[in-house]
Scaffold this motif. Structure first.
Motif, PDB file in Angstrom:
ATOM      1  N   TYR A   1      -0.301   8.290  -9.713  1.00  0.00           N
ATOM      2  CA  TYR A   1      -1.744   8.656  -9.231  1.00  0.00           C
ATOM      3  C   TYR A   1      -1.474   7.900  -8.122  1.00  0.00           C
ATOM      4  CZ  TYR A   1      -3.324   4.181 -10.947  1.00  0.00           C
ATOM      5  OH  TYR A   1      -3.894   2.672 -10.439  1.00  0.00           O
ATOM      6  N   SER A   2      -0.934   6.247  -7.192  1.00  0.00           N
ATOM      7  CA  SER A   2      -1.177   6.249  -6.314  1.00  0.00           C
ATOM      8  C   SER A   2       0.376   5.917  -6.209  1.00  0.00           C
ATOM      9  CB  SER A   2      -2.375   5.024  -6.298  1.00  0.00           C
ATOM     10  OG  SER A   2      -1.058   4.101  -7.194  1.00  0.00           O
ATOM     11  N   ARG A   3       0.759   6.384  -5.138  1.00  0.00           N
ATOM     12  CA  ARG A   3       2.084   6.746  -4.588  1.00  0.00           C
ATOM     13  C   ARG A   3       2.249   5.562  -3.195  1.00  0.00           C
ATOM     14  NH1 ARG A   3       2.814  12.656  -2.428  1.00  0.00           N
ATOM     15  NH2 ARG A   3       4.743  12.075  -1.854  1.00  0.00           N
ATOM     16  N   GLY A   4       3.062   4.737  -3.624  1.00  0.00           N
ATOM     17  CA  GLY A   4       3.999   3.432  -2.900  1.00  0.00           C
ATOM     18  C   GLY A   4       4.292   4.374  -1.883  1.00  0.00           C
ATOM     19  N   LYS A   5       4.725   3.363  -1.107  1.00  0.00           N
ATOM     20  CA  LYS A   5       5.757   3.334   0.381  1.00  0.00           C
ATOM     21  C   LYS A   5       7.219   3.191   0.358  1.00  0.00           C
ATOM     22  CE  LYS A   5       2.636   3.973   3.812  1.00  0.00           C
ATOM     23  NZ  LYS A   5       2.104   3.209   5.150  1.00  0.00           N
TER      24      LYS A   5
ATOM     25  N   GLN B   1       4.866   3.914  -7.113  1.00  0.00           N
ATOM     26  CA  GLN B   1       3.690   3.794  -7.308  1.00  0.00           C
ATOM     27  C   GLN B   1       3.341   2.186  -6.238  1.00  0.00           C
ATOM     28  OE1 GLN B   1       3.256   2.612 -11.622  1.00  0.00           O
ATOM     29  NE2 GLN B   1       4.654   1.558 -11.597  1.00  0.00           N
ATOM     30  N   CYS B   2       2.186   1.986  -6.446  1.00  0.00           N
ATOM     31  CA  CYS B   2       1.703   0.924  -5.163  1.00  0.00           C
ATOM     32  C   CYS B   2       1.462  -0.796  -6.408  1.00  0.00           C
ATOM     33  CB  CYS B   2       0.042   1.507  -4.655  1.00  0.00           C
ATOM     34  SG  CYS B   2      -1.056   2.420  -3.683  1.00  0.00           S
ATOM     35  N   LEU B   3       1.583   0.053  -7.327  1.00  0.00           N
ATOM     36  CA  LEU B   3       2.033  -1.592  -8.878  1.00  0.00           C
ATOM     37  C   LEU B   3       3.129  -1.812  -7.999  1.00  0.00           C
ATOM     38  CD1 LEU B   3       1.192  -2.997 -10.860  1.00  0.00           C
ATOM     39  CD2 LEU B   3       2.507  -1.249 -12.577  1.00  0.00           C
ATOM     40  N   ASN B   4       3.938  -1.685  -7.973  1.00  0.00           N
ATOM     41  CA  ASN B   4       5.556  -2.619  -7.883  1.00  0.00           C
ATOM     42  C   ASN B   4       5.703  -2.455  -5.891  1.00  0.00           C
ATOM     43  OD1 ASN B   4       5.813   0.626  -9.364  1.00  0.00           O
ATOM     44  ND2 ASN B   4       7.087  -1.889 -10.060  1.00  0.00           N
ATOM     45  N   ASP B   5       4.511  -2.042  -5.205  1.00  0.00           N
ATOM     46  CA  ASP B   5       3.958  -2.313  -3.422  1.00  0.00           C
ATOM     47  C   ASP B   5       3.579  -3.770  -3.687  1.00  0.00           C
ATOM     48  OD1 ASP B   5       5.559   0.566  -3.199  1.00  0.00           O
ATOM     49  OD2 ASP B   5       4.471   0.211  -1.155  1.00  0.00           O
ATOM     50  N   SER B   6       3.040  -3.308  -4.475  1.00  0.00           N
ATOM     51  CA  SER B   6       1.660  -5.141  -4.728  1.00  0.00           C
ATOM     52  C   SER B   6       2.597  -6.174  -4.759  1.00  0.00           C
ATOM     53  CB  SER B   6       0.602  -4.657  -5.725  1.00  0.00           C
ATOM     54  OG  SER B   6       0.251  -3.773  -5.102  1.00  0.00           O
ATOM     55  N   ASN B   7       3.446  -5.564  -5.948  1.00  0.00           N
ATOM     56  CA  ASN B   7       4.243  -6.833  -6.703  1.00  0.00           C
ATOM     57  C   ASN B   7       4.844  -7.219  -5.012  1.00  0.00           C
ATOM     58  OD1 ASN B   7       5.764  -4.648  -9.219  1.00  0.00           O
ATOM     59  ND2 ASN B   7       3.631  -5.618  -9.473  1.00  0.00           N
ATOM     60  N   TRP B   8       5.489  -6.603  -4.335  1.00  0.00           N
ATOM     61  CA  TRP B   8       6.650  -6.760  -3.257  1.00  0.00           C
ATOM     62  C   TRP B   8       5.780  -8.001  -2.256  1.00  0.00           C
ATOM     63  CZ3 TRP B   8       5.730  -6.190   1.705  1.00  0.00           C
ATOM     64  CH2 TRP B   8       7.245  -6.829   2.984  1.00  0.00           C
TER      65      TRP B   8
ATOM     66  N   LYS C   1      -8.746  10.174 -13.096  1.00  0.00           N
ATOM     67  CA  LYS C   1      -7.073  10.235 -14.504  1.00  0.00           C
ATOM     68  C   LYS C   1      -5.960   8.929 -13.634  1.00  0.00           C
ATOM     69  CE  LYS C   1      -9.519  11.036 -18.044  1.00  0.00           C
ATOM     70  NZ  LYS C   1      -9.813  10.224 -19.225  1.00  0.00           N
ATOM     71  N   ASP C   2      -5.695   8.331 -14.394  1.00  0.00           N
ATOM     72  CA  ASP C   2      -3.965   7.649 -13.915  1.00  0.00           C
ATOM     73  C   ASP C   2      -3.386   8.709 -14.378  1.00  0.00           C
ATOM     74  OD1 ASP C   2      -3.579   6.794 -16.247  1.00  0.00           O
ATOM     75  OD2 ASP C   2      -4.473   4.279 -15.784  1.00  0.00           O
ATOM     76  N   ASN C   3      -1.749   7.790 -13.817  1.00  0.00           N
ATOM     77  CA  ASN C   3      -0.840   8.726 -14.980  1.00  0.00           C
ATOM     78  C   ASN C   3      -0.441   8.175 -16.409  1.00  0.00           C
ATOM     79  OD1 ASN C   3      -0.180   6.448 -12.325  1.00  0.00           O
ATOM     80  ND2 ASN C   3       1.877   6.565 -13.762  1.00  0.00           N
ATOM     81  N   ASP C   4      -1.276   7.184 -16.935  1.00  0.00           N
ATOM     82  CA  ASP C   4      -1.104   7.228 -18.134  1.00  0.00           C
ATOM     83  C   ASP C   4      -2.379   7.541 -18.822  1.00  0.00           C
ATOM     84  OD1 ASP C   4       0.846   5.534 -17.238  1.00  0.00           O
ATOM     85  OD2 ASP C   4      -0.144   3.011 -17.482  1.00  0.00           O
ATOM     86  N   GLY C   5      -3.097   7.944 -18.623  1.00  0.00           N
ATOM     87  CA  GLY C   5      -4.443   8.570 -18.569  1.00  0.00           C
ATOM     88  C   GLY C   5      -5.567   7.888 -18.664  1.00  0.00           C
ATOM     89  N   GLY C   6      -5.665   6.995 -18.122  1.00  0.00           N
ATOM     90  CA  GLY C   6      -7.106   6.104 -18.034  1.00  0.00           C
ATOM     91  C   GLY C   6      -8.337   6.745 -17.351  1.00  0.00           C
TER      92      GLY C   6
ATOM     93  N   PRO D   1      -8.563   3.112  -3.392  1.00  0.00           N
ATOM     94  CA  PRO D   1      -9.201   2.903  -3.694  1.00  0.00           C
ATOM     95  C   PRO D   1      -8.871   3.094  -5.645  1.00  0.00           C
ATOM     96  CG  PRO D   1      -9.928   4.964  -2.562  1.00  0.00           C
ATOM     97  CD  PRO D   1      -8.778   4.448  -2.106  1.00  0.00           C
ATOM     98  N   GLN D   2      -8.316   4.282  -5.891  1.00  0.00           N
ATOM     99  CA  GLN D   2      -8.431   4.284  -6.945  1.00  0.00           C
ATOM    100  C   GLN D   2      -7.096   3.692  -8.137  1.00  0.00           C
ATOM    101  OE1 GLN D   2      -6.824   5.919  -4.779  1.00  0.00           O
ATOM    102  NE2 GLN D   2      -4.980   6.873  -4.717  1.00  0.00           N
ATOM    103  N   PHE D   3      -6.178   3.325  -7.051  1.00  0.00           N
ATOM    104  CA  PHE D   3      -5.235   1.572  -7.724  1.00  0.00           C
ATOM    105  C   PHE D   3      -6.446   0.277  -7.698  1.00  0.00           C
ATOM    106  CE2 PHE D   3      -1.740  -1.430  -6.086  1.00  0.00           C
ATOM    107  CZ  PHE D   3      -1.893  -1.640  -7.105  1.00  0.00           C
TER     108      PHE D   3
END
Length: 744
Positions: free
Chosen positions: A133-137, A141-148, A235-240, A188-190
Motif C-alpha cells: 500500500y506504500s511502495r518504497g524506492k 515497501q516504505c517500511l524498509n526504506d524507513s529501516n534504511w 486499507k493497508d496490505n495487512d487489511g488494517g 502519508p498513508q504510511f
C-alpha cells in the motif's frame, strides 16, 4: 504536489521557539562523552570487548568485499532487498567503529557508500514490486526504506565531522531530505497513522532531522502531517484501516495509543519487539538533543515499562509468546532487544536482573549503556531474572482487556490467556484463547502467523494468503467457535471497537492461580465467560490447568472447542472412525484448512485424550455427554503450496444447544526416556471430573483423583469483588468464602 502543513502544539508554540543550536557530532545514539568512555575502557571489559571484536570482524569482511548498491527489484529475501538491508546494518556498525577506534577506513567506507546511494536516489523510481500500500524506492515497501534511514542516519551522524561542508550539503540536498520527504509527505498513508510501520517512518524522519538540525523534520516526526489528504477507511496490505476520523499521528501518538500503562503493545510481543528499536532509538536521540521534551520519560516511562513487559511475554527459553501475527522462535536474543535491555538498564533503575538477560544475549550495544551493563556484569552484579505471574493490561488507558500469564514455579508450567483488544491490523480473531507451556516447550499451541519471513521462495518472504484464511481465524486457536464462524465475522473494523473484560486475576497463592474474563461482542447475543486456573495439588505430580467456559446465548448453536496439542497420540477413551479419504472440516472461516482424520462420539461423563511430547505425558479430560462429537483434525487441507504446518488438534463439538458449559483439565504428568526406555507415571491421576453446581451466579467443579481424594473449585459468575462474601450449598454441604473463587 499538494502542500502539507505541520501539526503544532496545541498551545501554538512556533517552530523557532524549539530551535536550538546544532550540537557537536555524534549526537544521536553515540555522544562525545560516551565515545570517550568507551575508548578509555577498551581491553578492560570482556563482554564489551567481545561485542566490539565481533562487529569489527563483520564490518571488515564487508569492506573487503566492496560496496554494492544494486538497482532494486526483489521482495524480502531476494538479493537486492538483502543487499540494501545489509548495507544499512553495516554502515551503522562502521560508524561506531570509526568513533571508538578512530580508524579512518570506516568513515571512508560510509562516505563512499552514501555517495553511491546519492548518485542512485535522485533518479530512482518507485520499487517495481507493486504489492504494498506504500511502495518504497530502495525496498518494496516504505517500511524498509524507513529501516534504511534509521540506520543510515546513525552512520551519517558518526562521520558528520569527517565530511566536508560541501559533501554534507550534497548528501542532504540529494539524498537525505528527499528520502525523508518521500516516506512522509509523499506517503502519508504510511507515515500518518498509529502502527509499527509508522513508528519506523517517524523515527527515520526524526533522526535524520536531528543530524541535519532540521527543525521542520523534527516537528513532522513528533506531531505528524496535519493536512495529509487521506480518505477515511483506506486499507493497508495487512487489511488494517489506515485512517480513521480524528486519528492522532506522530511519535507522541504512537507512544500514547498502542502502549498500555503496563507497557503492553497492542499488536503483541512479536511486533512490540520490532517496534521497540525505533521507539527507543528516537527517544534516546531526543534525550541527547532535546531533553526538555522528556520523550524517553513520556507516559510515565512507558518505553522502559515496555521492555519489562516484553521480557515477561517470553517463555522459559526467552522466546516470545506468538500472540497475533508472530513468527515462532523470535526471542530476546534479537539485536533489537539487546539494544532495549541495555538502554533499560542504563536509563532505568539499574535493575541487576536485567544483567542476567544481557549475559544470555551474549553481546552488548556498542554505546555507553552497553558498556555500563558489561562493566557491571564483569563486577558480578548480575542476579537471575525470574519471571512470575503477571497481568498486562491492553489499551492506552489499560482498560481494553489484556493478557494474563500464570506461572507455576520456575516456569514449570506457564499459561498464557489472551483477552485483549484486536491488536490493530496484526490482530487475530481469538477472544479468550490460551496457550500452554512446560519449561519453554509448547503443550497447547497458538499457531502464530502464516509467513516465511525473508524466504523469497515463499511469497517473496511476505504474508501469505493463508494468514487471513487460516492463522487469523477463530478455529485456528484454542477458543470457542460458534456456528463455524469467526469472532466478529472476521470484520476488522467491528472487532477493533471491542475488547474482552477482565473478571479476575489472582496469582497470590503459589498453588492456585486464576485468570478469568468475559466476552460479549464476538458473537451478538452471546456471553462467553472463561475461567482458567493453574493448580498444584499434593495428589498430583505436576501442576495442572482447570478450564471452565460458560456460554449464555439467545439461541441454539453449534459449538466447536479445539485444543491444538503438540505430540503423538498415546491413548483415548472414545471410539472413532478414520476415513480412507480425507475431507475438510468445513468450507470457510479456517475450517477449509483442517483435514478430518477421525470422528467419534464423546464418552458419557468424561472424555479423555492423552499425548506424548518431548518425553512428557499430557492428558486432556473433558466433561462431556454422549451426544457430543469429537473430531481429530490436522492442518493442511486446501493448501497446495504447503504453506501451513501439519499440526494436529482435538475438537469437541456440541450441536443444537443453547446455554452450555465446557469444563476440562489439562494435566501434565510422567516422563518417557528413549535412552533407558522407561515410562514413568504414564497415566492420568484424574478418576472423575464433574460439574457439581451451575447457575447464573456460581459454577462448581469437582475433581476426584485416583486415590479417591477430591478437589473443589467454585467461580462466582457475576460478582468479582475481591471483598464480596459468598455461600453455596453443594450436596448438602455449605461452602463460604470471600472473593471471586474458592478452592479446597
Amino acid at each position: 504536489m499538494k502542500k502539507f502543513s505541520l501539526t503544532m502544539l496545541a498551545v501554538g508554540i512556533s517552530l523557532s521557539s524549539f530551535a536550538s543550536e546544532a550540537k557537536g557530532h555524534p549526537n544521536l545514539i553515540l555522544t562525545e562523552p560516551g565515545v570517550e568512555r568507551m575508548r578509555d575502557n577498551l581491553g578492560e571489559v570482556p563482554l564489551f570487548d567481545k561485542s566490539l571484536a565481533t562487529v569489527k570482524q563483520e564490518v571488515d569482511a564487508e569492506i573487503a568485499m566492496g560496496i554494492d548498491t544494486p538497482i532494486p527489484k526483489d521482495f524480502s529475501g531476494g538479493y537486492t532487498h538483502q543487499r540494501h538491508k545489509q548495507n544499512f546494518f553495516i554502515a551503522q556498525k562502521a560508524g561506531v567503529l570509526y568513533q571508538v577506534l578512530e580508524d579512518e577506513k570506516y568513515a571512508k567506507y560510509i562516505r563512499d557508500m552514501l555517495f553511491q546511494y546519492e548518485a542512485m536516489y535522485k533518479d530512482l523510481p518507485l520499487h517495481p514490486q507493486e504489492r504494498s500500500y506504500s511502495r518504497g524506492k530502495l525496498f518494496w515497501q516504505c517500511l524498509n526504506d524507513s529501516n534504511w534511514l534509521v540506520y543510515m542516519s546513525q552512520a551519517y551522524d558518526a562521520i558528520y565531522d569527517y565530511l566536508s561542508a560541501d559533501e554534507r550539503k550534497t548528501l542532504e540536498d540529494n539524498l537525505f531530505r528527499p528520502f525523508a520527504d518521500f516516506i512522509s509527505l509523499e506517503n502519508p498513508q504510511f507515515f500518518n497513522r498509529v502502527h509499527n510501520h509508522s513508528t519506523w517512518g517517524i523515527a527515520a524522519v526524526g533522526m535524520i532531522g536531528l543530524v541535519m538540525n532540521d527543525e521542520e523534520l523534527i516537528q513532522r516526526a513528533l506531531y505528524g502531517i496535519e493536512d495529509d489528504g487521506l480518505e477515511v477507511g483506506g486499507k493497508d496490505n495487512d487489511g488494517g484501516t489506515i485512517k480513521v476520523e480524528g486519528q492522532r499521528k506522530g511519535f507522541f501518538a504512537n507512544l500514547e495509543e498502542p502502549f498500555s500503562p503496563d507497557g503492553y503493545y497492542t499488536e503483541g510481543p512479536y511486533y512490540q519487539r520490532y517496534a521497540m528499536y525505533p521507539f527507543l532509538i528516537l527517544a534516546l536521540a531526543m534525550e541527547n538533543n532535546r531533553p526538555d521534551l522528556k520523550v524517553l520519560q513520556h507516559k510515565d516511562n512507558v518505553l522502559l515499562k515496555g521492555i519489562n513487559a516484553l521480557l515477561n511475554l517470553s517463555d522459559a527459553d526467552g522466546e516470545f509468546f506468538p500472540l497475533n501475527d508472530a513468527q515462532k522462535g523470535m526471542s530476546y536474543k534479537k539485536a533489537s532487544l539487546v539494544t532495549a535491555v541495555d538502554l533499560a538498564y542504563f536509563y532505568g533503575e539499574k535493575d541487576p536482573r536485567l544483567l542476567s538477560v544481557v549475559e544470555k544475549q551474549g553481546e552488548v550495544l556498542l554505546q555507553e549503556s552497553g558498556l555500563e551493563a558489561a562493566i557491571d556484569i564483569r563486577d558480578g552484579k548480575a542476579v537471575p531474572f525470574v519471571k512470575s505471574s503477571v497481568n498486562l493490561s491492553d489499551g492506552p488507558n489499560g482498560d481494553q482487556g489484556g493478557v494474563g500469564i500464570l506461572r507455576y514455579g520456575n516456569e514449570d508450567l506457564t499459561l498464557v490467556f489472551k483477552y485483549a483488544a484486536q491488536g490493530l491490523s496484526h490482530g487475530h480473531y481469538d477472544k479468550l484463547s490460551f496457550s500452554l507451556y512446560e519449561k519453554g516447550e509448547e503443550v497447547l499451541q497458538d499457531y502464530g502467523l502464516a509467513r516465511f519471513v525473508n524466504i523469497g521462495q515463499k511469497g517473496g518472504g511476505n504474508y501469505l494468503k493463508e494468514n487471513t484464511t487460516w492463522a487469523k481465524t477463530t478455529i485456528a486457536h484454542n477458543t470457542l467457535s460458534i456456528n463455524g464462524t469467526k469472532h466478529f465475522d472476521g470484520e476488522y473494523d467491528v472487532a477493533s471497537q471491542h475488547h474482552s473484560e477482565l473478571f479476575t486475576f489472582n496469582a497470590e497463592d503459589d498453588n492456585v492461580k486464576v485468570v478469568s474474563a468475559t466476552e460479549e461482542n464476538a458473537y451478538p447475543g452471546t456471553l462467553m465467560h472463561r475461567t482458567m486456573a493453574v493448580i498444584k495439588d499434593e495428589n498430583f505430580e505436576k501442576p495442572f490447568v482447570l478450564d471452565i467456559l460458560r456460554v449464555d446465548t439467545d439461541k441454539k448453536n453449534q459449538y466447536d472447542l479445539p485444543f491444538y496439542y503438540m505430540g503423538q497420540i498415546i491413548d483415548k477413551n472414545f471410539t472413532h472412525e478414520s476415513p480412507t479419504t480425507l475431507s475438510p472440516f468445513g468450507e470457510d472461516n479456517g475450517y477449509q484448512h483442517l483435514f478430518v482424520e477421525g470422528k467419534g462420539n464423546a464418552s458419557e461423563g468424561n472424555t479423555k485424550f492423552q499425548w506424548l511430547q518431548h518425553g512428557k505425558y499430557y492428558t486432556l479430560t473433558m466433561v462431556t455427554n454422549a451426544e457430543d462429537e469429537v473430531y481429530l483434525t490436522r492442518i493442511g487441507a486446501n493448501d497446495p503450496d504447503f504453506n501451513l504446518r501439519r499440526d494436529a488438534a482435538i475438537t469437541l463439538r456440541r450441536n443444537d444447544t443453547q446455554d452450555t458449559l465446557f469444563v476440562s483439565v489439562v494435566e501434565p504428568h510422567g516422563s518417557y526416556s528413549p535412552v533407558s526406555e522407561s515410562s514413568i507415571n504414564s497415566r492420568s491421576s484424574i478418576k472423575n471430573l464433574e460439574v457439581v453446581f451451575n447457575n447464573d451466579d456460581y459454577t462448581g467443579v469437582r475433581i476426584t483423583d485416583v486415590k479417591g481424594d477430591t478437589q473443589l473449585f467454585i467461580i462466582a459468575n457475576r460478582d468479582n469483588d475481591s471483598s464480596a462474601k459468598h455461600k453455596v450449598e453443594i450436596d448438602g454441604k455449605s461452602y463460604r468464602w470471600v472473593g471471586p473463587f474458592f478452592y479446597m
